[in-house]
Design a protein around this motif. Structure first.
Motif, PDB file in Angstrom:
ATOM      1  N   PRO C 476       0.821  -1.223   0.000  1.00  0.00           N
ATOM      2  CA  PRO C 476       0.000   0.000   0.000  1.00  0.00           C
ATOM      3  C   PRO C 476       0.848   1.264   0.000  1.00  0.00           C
ATOM      4  CG  PRO C 476      -0.892  -1.555   1.565  1.00  0.00           C
ATOM      5  CD  PRO C 476       0.416  -2.126   1.096  1.00  0.00           C
ATOM      6  N   LEU C 477       1.994   1.213   0.680  1.00  0.00           N
ATOM      7  CA  LEU C 477       2.866   2.382   0.679  1.00  0.00           C
ATOM      8  C   LEU C 477       3.299   2.722  -0.739  1.00  0.00           C
ATOM      9  CD1 LEU C 477       5.263   1.810   3.734  1.00  0.00           C
ATOM     10  CD2 LEU C 477       3.306   3.323   3.573  1.00  0.00           C
ATOM     11  N   ILE C 478       3.700   1.687  -1.459  1.00  0.00           N
ATOM     12  CA  ILE C 478       4.211   1.927  -2.804  1.00  0.00           C
ATOM     13  C   ILE C 478       3.100   2.436  -3.717  1.00  0.00           C
ATOM     14  CG2 ILE C 478       5.166   0.751  -4.829  1.00  0.00           C
ATOM     15  CD1 ILE C 478       6.622  -1.061  -2.652  1.00  0.00           C
ATOM     16  N   VAL C 479       1.913   1.831  -3.586  1.00  0.00           N
ATOM     17  CA  VAL C 479       0.797   2.289  -4.418  1.00  0.00           C
ATOM     18  C   VAL C 479       0.492   3.751  -4.115  1.00  0.00           C
ATOM     19  CG1 VAL C 479      -1.642   1.970  -4.939  1.00  0.00           C
ATOM     20  CG2 VAL C 479      -0.183  -0.015  -4.566  1.00  0.00           C
ATOM     21  N   LEU C 480       0.463   4.091  -2.841  1.00  0.00           N
ATOM     22  CA  LEU C 480       0.155   5.463  -2.472  1.00  0.00           C
ATOM     23  C   LEU C 480       1.257   6.406  -2.943  1.00  0.00           C
ATOM     24  CD1 LEU C 480      -1.424   5.085   1.064  1.00  0.00           C
ATOM     25  CD2 LEU C 480      -2.498   6.078  -0.943  1.00  0.00           C
ATOM     26  N   ALA C 481       2.495   5.928  -2.899  1.00  0.00           N
ATOM     27  CA  ALA C 481       3.602   6.762  -3.369  1.00  0.00           C
ATOM     28  C   ALA C 481       3.421   7.066  -4.855  1.00  0.00           C
ATOM     29  CB  ALA C 481       4.929   6.056  -3.118  1.00  0.00           C
ATOM     30  N   ALA C 482       3.033   6.025  -5.599  1.00  0.00           N
ATOM     31  CA  ALA C 482       2.792   6.249  -7.022  1.00  0.00           C
ATOM     32  C   ALA C 482       1.689   7.274  -7.223  1.00  0.00           C
ATOM     33  CB  ALA C 482       2.422   4.924  -7.691  1.00  0.00           C
ATOM     34  N   LEU C 483       0.626   7.142  -6.449  1.00  0.00           N
ATOM     35  CA  LEU C 483      -0.477   8.090  -6.557  1.00  0.00           C
ATOM     36  C   LEU C 483      -0.022   9.496  -6.167  1.00  0.00           C
ATOM     37  CD1 LEU C 483      -3.447   6.017  -5.135  1.00  0.00           C
ATOM     38  CD2 LEU C 483      -3.196   6.884  -7.467  1.00  0.00           C
ATOM     39  N   SER C 484       0.876   9.582  -5.183  1.00  0.00           N
ATOM     40  CA  SER C 484       1.354  10.887  -4.768  1.00  0.00           C
ATOM     41  C   SER C 484       2.180  11.548  -5.865  1.00  0.00           C
ATOM     42  CB  SER C 484       2.218  10.765  -3.505  1.00  0.00           C
ATOM     43  OG  SER C 484       1.459  10.233  -2.464  1.00  0.00           O
ATOM     44  N   VAL C 485       2.740  10.723  -6.687  1.00  0.00           N
ATOM     45  CA  VAL C 485       3.520  11.287  -7.785  1.00  0.00           C
ATOM     46  C   VAL C 485       2.602  11.706  -8.928  1.00  0.00           C
ATOM     47  CG1 VAL C 485       5.271  10.822  -9.514  1.00  0.00           C
ATOM     48  CG2 VAL C 485       5.557   9.939  -7.205  1.00  0.00           C
ATOM     49  N   VAL C 486       1.759  10.768  -9.358  1.00  0.00           N
ATOM     50  CA  VAL C 486       0.986  11.034 -10.566  1.00  0.00           C
ATOM     51  C   VAL C 486      -0.350  11.689 -10.283  1.00  0.00           C
ATOM     52  CG1 VAL C 486       2.047   9.060 -11.679  1.00  0.00           C
ATOM     53  CG2 VAL C 486      -0.168   8.789 -10.585  1.00  0.00           C
ATOM     54  N   GLY C 487      -0.752  11.679  -9.016  1.00  0.00           N
ATOM     55  CA  GLY C 487      -2.088  12.163  -8.682  1.00  0.00           C
ATOM     56  C   GLY C 487      -2.341  13.580  -9.141  1.00  0.00           C
ATOM     57  N   GLY C 488      -1.278  14.376  -9.221  1.00  0.00           N
ATOM     58  CA  GLY C 488      -1.466  15.766  -9.590  1.00  0.00           C
ATOM     59  C   GLY C 488      -1.565  15.987 -11.083  1.00  0.00           C
ATOM     60  N   TRP C 489      -1.223  14.986 -11.831  1.00  0.00           N
ATOM     61  CA  TRP C 489      -1.131  15.192 -13.273  1.00  0.00           C
ATOM     62  C   TRP C 489      -2.484  15.315 -13.951  1.00  0.00           C
ATOM     63  CZ3 TRP C 489       3.268  11.120 -14.373  1.00  0.00           C
ATOM     64  CH2 TRP C 489       4.427  11.546 -13.686  1.00  0.00           C
ATOM     65  N   ILE C 490      -3.544  14.987 -13.242  1.00  0.00           N
ATOM     66  CA  ILE C 490      -4.859  15.171 -13.855  1.00  0.00           C
ATOM     67  C   ILE C 490      -5.308  16.613 -13.734  1.00  0.00           C
ATOM     68  CG2 ILE C 490      -5.590  12.779 -13.481  1.00  0.00           C
ATOM     69  CD1 ILE C 490      -7.250  13.867 -11.119  1.00  0.00           C
ATOM     70  N   GLY C 491      -4.533  17.422 -13.035  1.00  0.00           N
ATOM     71  CA  GLY C 491      -4.959  18.814 -12.875  1.00  0.00           C
ATOM     72  C   GLY C 491      -3.851  19.785 -13.192  1.00  0.00           C
ATOM     73  N   ILE C 492      -3.114  19.523 -14.256  1.00  0.00           N
ATOM     74  CA  ILE C 492      -2.021  20.430 -14.628  1.00  0.00           C
ATOM     75  C   ILE C 492      -2.615  21.730 -15.158  1.00  0.00           C
ATOM     76  CG2 ILE C 492      -0.074  20.770 -16.176  1.00  0.00           C
ATOM     77  CD1 ILE C 492       0.281  17.705 -16.124  1.00  0.00           C
ATOM     78  N   PRO C 493      -2.227  22.856 -14.572  1.00  0.00           N
ATOM     79  CA  PRO C 493      -2.813  24.119 -15.024  1.00  0.00           C
ATOM     80  C   PRO C 493      -2.514  24.397 -16.487  1.00  0.00           C
ATOM     81  CG  PRO C 493      -1.020  24.484 -13.499  1.00  0.00           C
ATOM     82  CD  PRO C 493      -1.280  23.024 -13.494  1.00  0.00           C
ATOM     83  N   LYS C 494      -3.455  25.059 -17.115  1.00  0.00           N
ATOM     84  CA  LYS C 494      -3.394  25.289 -18.553  1.00  0.00           C
ATOM     85  C   LYS C 494      -2.194  26.133 -18.921  1.00  0.00           C
ATOM     86  CE  LYS C 494      -6.678  26.366 -22.245  1.00  0.00           C
ATOM     87  NZ  LYS C 494      -6.371  27.648 -22.836  1.00  0.00           N
ATOM     88  N   VAL C 495      -1.794  26.984 -17.995  1.00  0.00           N
ATOM     89  CA  VAL C 495      -0.718  27.918 -18.304  1.00  0.00           C
ATOM     90  C   VAL C 495       0.586  27.187 -18.599  1.00  0.00           C
ATOM     91  CG1 VAL C 495       0.017  28.223 -15.922  1.00  0.00           C
ATOM     92  CG2 VAL C 495       0.316  30.089 -17.557  1.00  0.00           C
ATOM     93  N   LEU C 496       0.739  25.984 -18.070  1.00  0.00           N
ATOM     94  CA  LEU C 496       1.979  25.241 -18.283  1.00  0.00           C
ATOM     95  C   LEU C 496       1.971  24.459 -19.574  1.00  0.00           C
ATOM     96  CD1 LEU C 496       2.796  23.817 -14.747  1.00  0.00           C
ATOM     97  CD2 LEU C 496       3.716  25.844 -15.874  1.00  0.00           C
ATOM     98  N   THR C 497       0.777  24.197 -20.082  1.00  0.00           N
ATOM     99  CA  THR C 497       0.702  23.328 -21.249  1.00  0.00           C
ATOM    100  C   THR C 497       0.323  24.075 -22.526  1.00  0.00           C
ATOM    101  OG1 THR C 497      -1.551  22.813 -20.603  1.00  0.00           O
ATOM    102  CG2 THR C 497       0.151  21.254 -19.957  1.00  0.00           C
ATOM    103  N   GLY C 498       0.230  25.373 -22.397  1.00  0.00           N
ATOM    104  CA  GLY C 498      -0.065  26.143 -23.611  1.00  0.00           C
ATOM    105  C   GLY C 498      -1.463  25.919 -24.101  1.00  0.00           C
ATOM    106  N   SER C 499      -1.558  25.608 -25.379  1.00  0.00           N
ATOM    107  CA  SER C 499      -2.879  25.526 -25.996  1.00  0.00           C
ATOM    108  C   SER C 499      -3.613  24.250 -25.612  1.00  0.00           C
ATOM    109  CB  SER C 499      -2.744  25.613 -27.513  1.00  0.00           C
ATOM    110  OG  SER C 499      -1.867  24.590 -27.952  1.00  0.00           O
ATOM    111  N   VAL C 500      -2.883  23.231 -25.157  1.00  0.00           N
ATOM    112  CA  VAL C 500      -3.530  21.970 -24.812  1.00  0.00           C
ATOM    113  C   VAL C 500      -4.062  22.059 -23.385  1.00  0.00           C
ATOM    114  CG1 VAL C 500      -3.263  19.476 -24.799  1.00  0.00           C
ATOM    115  CG2 VAL C 500      -1.750  20.903 -26.205  1.00  0.00           C
ATOM    116  N   ASP C 501      -5.324  21.732 -23.202  1.00  0.00           N
ATOM    117  CA  ASP C 501      -5.893  21.786 -21.851  1.00  0.00           C
ATOM    118  C   ASP C 501      -5.806  20.413 -21.208  1.00  0.00           C
ATOM    119  OD1 ASP C 501      -7.118  22.337 -19.551  1.00  0.00           O
ATOM    120  OD2 ASP C 501      -9.050  22.928 -20.423  1.00  0.00           O
TER     121      ASP C 501
END
Lengths: 99, 164, 655
Positions: C476-501
């Motif tokens: 569970p630690l490892i799974v949660l660690a993975a989530l802690s890494v990638v969990g934010g990637w579903i909400g990358i602000p638009k300003v960082l990605t330019g035209s792609v939302d």
């Protein structure tokens, strides 16, 4: 002879019975005083019956006599039971039913 | 004639009643009561209640008084001991109350007394007249009273019997 | 599966029934399987339902089912249509996020707990409570009206109480002499205060709008016509409830003591799920808050204050779990601050990422405690990275995530909150939160350095027995660690990605929340992308500075921490004693309350008991007097009888 006189005699006899009940200690004497009272009442009944000219008063006397007989039977039985228990018929000796 | 009889009876009745409640010997009291009962029967006769007078003698003098005397003899009761004072309270208040009672009761009864007795109705006080009433209008109380006697009899036996 | 959402909270109840009724008779393995199985079933059902929801057009992502009428009330006061309360459950984007977090993190923690609790008494009891908690939490987030939500709200409070006091016979805190049972009671009572206000708010809403349903309330508020003062009042009442549940000032005091519970409990209830119920509730009522700026200002102010206040307390704590507890209070303050400035999406986003990395932190801390046979004091730890490599690595991931290092989950969510505060014009809130970010990085890395680096400071015996935890705990630690890494990637602000939302999270949630909720794309354009990127860099720098400071104080020059403590004596003592808040409450609330209670007790003893006893004594005296008439002499009775007869005769004669 007037109704008043008969009734007066009745009242006097009744009061004497009351005094007997209040002042005597012997259970049998008290019972006899009660009989006095009953007879006084009967006398009043008969007097009124005679005055009204109807039979009801006499009928009541008849019932009172029956009652008196029953009362005497039960009362005397109680006296006998009391005497067996206490060796006396003094009602002041049976004062257990109190505080 | 009636008046004379009445006065004699009245004196006898009151005197015998006083003896009943005053005499220390229960046997004497019982005898005085017998006199009293007979005088009462005399009153009944004077008042034209022949049948009741007869019953009075038979039931009271014949049955109840005999029963009382019998019990006195059975228990071999002596003279009542010198009465221990029932307490001043009882001693004074009792007669006073009794007096008040007599006055109030007398007044109440006298208020309903007629000035004189009317002429007797024919057949008044006979066994026939009484019997007809007793077995018609008073039939139900009559039966209930018979039940009362049975109960009293059973009760008396039960109470007086040493052991059932 | 959208029709089956009512089953999601009901499935864990099955586990409660099985483990509660037969838990003592079946093996521990079976207990664990049942407990984890029902949560997994709920998770799968949730995933399926959310998938179906996602396939609907954005405007129609709302489904409601009712499994029966609860209270068929008549007409409410002032409302013409009859009020009927259903056992209603609703799934929309907000609750979708919540059920996935609750079931997902909950499942991992259940698995972890089968390892962590393996040697404890009351194994089945523990999992009964845990399943009950999951069920209640799902009821809370899925309820389609305030009353069903309140059932869950109270249910999780009950489970929290039961689980904090799980080791009810053990002492907990030396400083205050508290036992675990006391800690549970403290949590429960503190929550009562908040719940009381919450209930008043709920009933006020119901009498005003004539409904308990979230949708109906939102529509009624949008329709307008209700006084701003009333909405603000209700909003503040509801927020007081959230303060109790989510440990905000002034009702946060119970959460640090809630660490008396077993560590999986701390991770699940007091970090990932239950304490976020307040944030969820505020988001759920966003329509109401949007119409009541005063209430929002209160939420933002309390949130920001709590964030900085709790973060500073975390700096000096020495109990590994208490550091994390203060951190949780602080991060919850973050979420409330976000909600308060209208950045509901950011609040929910941070709620989710926080659930990942804070659960991970707690579970890693639990792994350390487990490995050291119950030791919780970080002054007797150190150098554990050799003994516990998996725990160490996952902990570092979580610490980086909470500090807000790019590209981990915490960075994106925290930054969205900061940007929300800045963009909505609440610069003060922004400043406080940015400072908090630095403090957070500092205390979290202080913890990391003290636990995993340097030399072990406990006794040698403990060092020899220190060991890595079993797989049921490390996975569970490892799974949660993975989530802690990638969990934010579903909400990358638009300003960082330019035209792609790529801000999926925003697109998912924005339609479900009211008001200015979306401080992202639209506002960003207005304020300029440069500012946003600049602020991002600034917060990253603050976080790195915090870590660096921790490195300097606790790694480079060991012992400098003590010298600093001496140098800043008064400040250190203030923090060490937690601002004397407990003492303040003791003096201001508890002692007066006890004094009042003693007063009432004395009143009861003297006046009430006195009256009762007086009645008794009075009856006794009366009896003593009256009994004198009862002489036992029949002639006396005859006399009284005669007196009565005379009285009656006199009366009759007088007529």
């Amino acid at each position: 002879m007037e109704p008043r006189l008969v009734l007066a005699v009745s009242a006097v006899l009744f009061t004497l019975g009351v005094l007997g009940v209040l002042l005597r200690r012997g259970a049998i004497t008290i019972l006899m005083s009660v009989e006095l009272m009953l007879n006084a009442a009967n006398l009043a009944f008969i007097a009124f019956s005679r005055q009204a000219g109807t039979a009801e008063g006499q009928i009541y006397v008849f019932f009172v006599m029956t009652l008196a007989a029953a009362e005497a039977a039960v009362g005397l039985a109680i006296v006998i039971a009391l005497f067996r228990l206490k060796g006396t018929t003094d009602v002041d000796e049976v004062s257990l039913l109190k505080w | 004639m009636e008046a004379i009889a009445f006065y004699v009876l009245a004196v006898l009745a009151v005197a015998s009643a006083i003896v009943v409640i005053v005499h220390r010997n229960p046997v004497m009291s019982a005898l005085a009561l017998a006199v009293n009962l007979v005088t009462i029967a005399g009153f009944y006769l004077v008042l034209r209640a022949q049948f009741v007078a007869l019953l009075q003698v038979i039931v009271y003098a014949g049955a109840i008084l005999v029963l009382i005397v019998f019990v006195i003899m059975l228990l071999n009761l002596r003279e009542e001991l010198k009465a221990r004072s029932p307490g001043t309270f009882q001693k004074w208040l009792g007669p006073i109350l009794a007096l008040v009672f007599a006055v109030v009761l007398g007044r109440a009864m006298l208020a309903h007394a007629a000035p004189s007795f009317p002429a007797p109705v024919p057949g008044f006080g006979t066994a026939a007249a009484l019997g007809i009433d007793l077995f018609s209008r008073f039939y139900y109380p009559f039966e209930v009273v018979s039940l009362l006697l049975v109960v009293a009899m059973v009760g008396a036996v039960l109470l007086a019997k040493r052991r059932l | 599966m959208l029709k089956l959402i009512a089953l999601i909270p009901l499935l864990p109840l099955l586990g409660v029934a099985v483990n509660g009724l037969w838990g003592a008779r079946i093996s521990r393995r079976a207990v664990g399987l049942v407990a984890c199985g029902v949560v997994l079933a709920s998770l799968l059902l949730s995933a399926g339902a959310v998938w179906e929801l996602a396939n609907l057009p954005p405007g129609e992502r709302h489904t409601e089912v009712s499994i029966g009428t609860w209270l068929p009330l008549g007409e409410a006061a002032g409302v013409s249509r009859p009020l009927r309360i259903d056992w209603g459950f609703a799934l929309d984007p907000i609750s979708a996020v919540m059920i996935l977090v609750v079931c997902g993190v909950g499942f991992l923690i259940h698995v972890y707990a089968t390892g962590y609790m393996a040697h404890e008494e009351g194994f089945a009891r523990f999992f009964t409570y845990m399943n009950l908690f999951v069920s209640m939490m799902l009821t809370l987030v899925l309820g389609s009206n305030l009353l069903v939500m309140f059932v869950g709200w109270e249910g999780v409070g009950l489970c929290s109480y039961l689980l904090i006091g799980f080791f009810y016979d053990r002492p907990f805190d030396e400083r205050t002499g508290m036992s675990c049972a006391d800690a549970g009671r403290k949590a429960f009572l503190t929550n009562r205060i908040g719940d009381f206000a919450f209930l008043i708010g709920v009933l006020y809403l119901a009498t005003t709008f004539g409904t308990f349903g979230f949708r109906e309330i939102a529509e009624a508020v949008a329709h307008g016509g209700h006084g701003g003062a009333l909405l603000a009042g209700v909003g503040i009442l509801l927020f007081i409830g959230a303060c109790g549940k989510s440990a905000q000032i002034p009702l946060y005091v119970w959460l640090p003591d809630a660490m008396a519970g077993p560590t999986p409990v701390s991770a699940l209830i007091h970090a990932a799920t239950m304490v976020t119920a307040g944030v969820y509730m505020v988001t759920r009522m966003s329509a109401l808050y949007a119409a009541a700026p005063a209430a929002m200002a209160v939420v933002a102010a309390v949130g920001a204050m709590t964030a900085i206040f709790a973060a500073t307390m975390g700096v000096t704590a020495t109990d590994i779990k208490k550091v994390l507890a203060y951190s949780t209070v602080s991060q919850l303050g973050y979420m409330f601050a976000a909600a308060g400035v209208g950045a509901y999406v950011a609040a929910m986003f941070h709620l989710m990422t926080h659930a990942f990395f804070k659960a991970l932190l707690f579970l890693a801390a639990g792994s350390v405690i487990h490995g050291l046979a119950g030791e919780q004091d970080i002054r007797r730890m150190g150098g554990l990275r050799e003994k516990m490599p998996a725990t160490f690595r996952t902990f570092v991931v979580a610490a980086l995530a909470i500090a807000g290092i790019v590209p981990l989950a915490g960075f994106f969510s925290k930054d969205e909150i900061l940007w929300g505060a800045w963009a909505s014009g609440n610069r003060g809130v922004w400043l406080v939160l940015a400072t908090t970010a630095g403090v957070t990085a500092f205390y979290m890395w202080r913890l990391a350095f003290l636990v995993f680096y340097g030399k072990f400071r406990g006794d040698g015996h403990a060092w020899e027995h220190a060991h890595e935890s079993p797989r049921s705990m490390t996975v569970p630690l490892i799974v949660l660690a993975a989530l802690s890494v990638v969990g934010g990637w579903i909400g990358i602000p638009k300003v960082l990605t330019g035209s792609v939302d790529l801000n999926f999270f925003h697109r998912w949630l924005a339609p479900a929340v009211a008001g200015p909720g979306a401080h992202g794309a639209g506002e960003a354009a207005a304020h300029g992308a440069g500012t946003e990127v600049g602020l991002m860099a600034l917060s990253l720098a603050i976080a790195l500075a915090g870590i660096g400071l921790a490195f300097l104080v606790y790694r480079r020059k060991e012992g400098s921490a003590d010298r600093l403590a001496v140098a800043f004596g008064p400040a250190y003592r203030t923090l060490r004693n937690l601002y004397w808040v407990d003492e303040l409450y003791d003096a201001a609330v508890i002692r007066p309350f006890y004094a009042l209670s003693r007063g009432f007790a004395a009143f009861d003893r003297i006046v009430v008991d006195g009256l009762v006893n007086a009645a008794g004594v009075g009856a006794d005296i009366t009896g003593q007097v009256v009994k004198l008439f009862q002489t036992g002499y029949v002639r006396n009775y005859a006399l009284v009888f005669l007196a009565g007869a005379v009285a009656v005769l006199l009366y009759l004669a007088s007529l």
